[in-house]
Motif scaffolding. Sequence first.
Motif: not given
Length: 241
Positions: A108-112
Amino acid sequence: MELIELKNKICESFTGTTDELNHVLTLVSQDRSVFPFNEYEHLILSLIALGGLTYNQYLEIRTEYISENPYLWIFEISAPTTFGKFAQTYAQGKSPALKIPSKKIDANFSNEYDLWLDGIKIEVKASRAVNAESTDPLYVKALSRNTKQPFLMNFQQLKPQCCNVFIWVAVFRDEIVVWVMSASEVLGNPLFSKGQHRGNSGNEGQLHITHDNIHTLNQYELKDANIEQTIREAAKRNVHK
């Protein structure tokens, strides 16, 4: 060694008369500095010309100043992204267990967030301690950790909902301090200001650290080299999983 201490050191090393010193200080104060010619270059050369300061004394002062300000170069980094990358690299260098996140380890990683430790999402933020009353460039108004000057560090674009743990890297001209705290501890900090940017619905905030409140972070300071354990302990304190 801050600039005022450097100036005092130079003046104390001068062996000429008080009148000679005051005359030079007056000339320097009335001069206009233009890079790379500045007031310290003017002061030192004038005192050497008067015979009250030797070249060897200058070298000793220079060596001492450089050795006592090992992180002054960081204040010369002008691009925010470059400074942020430095902080992330600095934090990651403290443990090989800290990984750069990707979809391979977090689908689920999205550069957050910035770093990953066995399921713990870590956001790295950094700021530099500068004189709050000065309009000079960062490298001129940079302060040491034991400064008596009023200072300001702003940790911004904080999104506690996107991570479990924060690593804050505080850069002084003579020391780098690391604070490790849970996302909920940041969110619950009375100094935390929500809604930094218009339109973010309160999801992004900032926190100003000054000479008056820096002591409130003492409990989060990394005291040893075991940042991995400190991160795990902070994650356990996070009430927003």
